[in-house]
Enzyme design. Sequence first.
Site, PDB file in Angstrom:
ATOM      1  CG  HIS A   1     -16.296 152.572 142.127  1.00 37.15           C
ATOM      2  ND1 HIS A   1     -16.503 153.666 142.947  1.00 37.15           N
ATOM      3  CD2 HIS A   1     -15.130 152.829 141.469  1.00 37.15           C
ATOM      4  CE1 HIS A   1     -15.527 154.542 142.781  1.00 37.15           C
ATOM      5  NE2 HIS A   1     -14.678 154.056 141.903  1.00 37.15           N
TER       6      HIS A   1
ATOM      7  CG  PHE B   1      -7.924 146.261 134.614  1.00 35.51           C
ATOM      8  CD1 PHE B   1      -9.037 146.545 133.846  1.00 35.51           C
ATOM      9  CD2 PHE B   1      -7.516 147.188 135.563  1.00 35.51           C
ATOM     10  CE1 PHE B   1      -9.738 147.726 134.007  1.00 35.51           C
ATOM     11  CE2 PHE B   1      -8.219 148.378 135.737  1.00 35.51           C
ATOM     12  CZ  PHE B   1      -9.332 148.645 134.949  1.00 35.51           C
TER      13      PHE B   1
ATOM     14  CG  ASP C   1      -2.794 151.930 136.262  1.00 35.01           C
ATOM     15  OD1 ASP C   1      -3.346 152.193 135.182  1.00 35.01           O
ATOM     16  OD2 ASP C   1      -3.251 152.280 137.355  1.00 35.01           O
TER      17      ASP C   1
ATOM     18  N   GLY D   1      -0.248 147.388 131.235  1.00 34.01           N
ATOM     19  CA  GLY D   1      -1.196 146.767 130.320  1.00 34.01           C
ATOM     20  C   GLY D   1      -2.612 147.073 130.747  1.00 34.01           C
TER      21      GLY D   1
END
Length: 369
Positions: free
Chosen positions: A279, A261, A233, A259
Amino acid sequence: MQSTVTMSAKPKLPPVAAVRVISKIRDVFSSLTRKMVPPPVVLIEMLSGFWISQSLSVVAKFGVADHMSETQATSAKVLAEKTGANADALYRLMRALSTVDIFREERVGEFRLTPIGAALKTDHPQSMRYFSIYQGQLNWVNWGALGHCVQTGTNAIEHLHGMKSFEYISGDKERADIFDRGMVNVSAMELDPVLAVYDFSPFKTIADIGGGYGAVLCAILAITPGVKGILYDLPQTADGARQHFEAAGLGARVEVSSGSFFDGVPAGADAYLMKHIIHDWSDEESIRIMANIRQHIPMNGKLLLIEHVVPPPGVVHFSKFLDLEMLVATTGRERTEDEYRALMAKAGFRLNRIVPTIGLASVIEASPV
């Protein structure tokens, strides 16, 4: 921060089919009730629904439930002294919430918690306190701009604050903390249903991408002793996750790295898990995230999404309103099974199956192609 590791075996829950039948019966009765009441009355009740949500948020912010019991009544005056609220105003607030079964007024001015209200306690195993604060303190203003979102198709946060959703949330420590704790609340609510239906034990290493403080990964590792984990995360969240895993006694089994994604994900896992991540993002952004996973996942690995799946027309489901939350707060959306299948194909995955739970979310399993 409350621990989420409360079990050592899969939770035993009612069968999914039985719960779905009960839910359908409830929906039918709700629909019949609305049809039996004059339309203006139904609309008044719906339109004043935000009175309840804001009242819950304020009670949660003051931490009222933390000073209450389900077995013994406490006076609003005493609660006001303990929480720093105005005694008369707090009494009026609690009296209103007693009409929706949050509190029970035993005598004038004296209340005890109901089982529903108890979930507003900070230390409740399925606490919703911080999610309630998030809804009323941070998300409240966003929904006020729903008209702008419908007119333009763009989200309210960028319109109101001039920055992308997660930049706005992470740009202030208090905001970020409320959001992260609120998401921990939601994770705790959905964990048992997921753990009851999906077997994570065949995997050697599970990477939780965008895993926040690690609530989901903690719970999985607690019931699968032979499995290791990777938590990935943003840096400010990853620091909190390290403390969480250490407190849960899982520090030696989890590698925490930080980091974005969008730039890449860690290698070394045979299962890549994302809970309510895809989502949040547009199709283009979602494909980019999953494509980064595709670069590292082994051919026998699995991509696992814990998401709501929008059912066909005419089927009542929370996802259809949650989709509006995505419109208001993010660039994302809730998706149907066909939409997930098409999205995954563009990122190099094949949708294998959707595993329903007794909760609102499902486990969407995919393999690399």
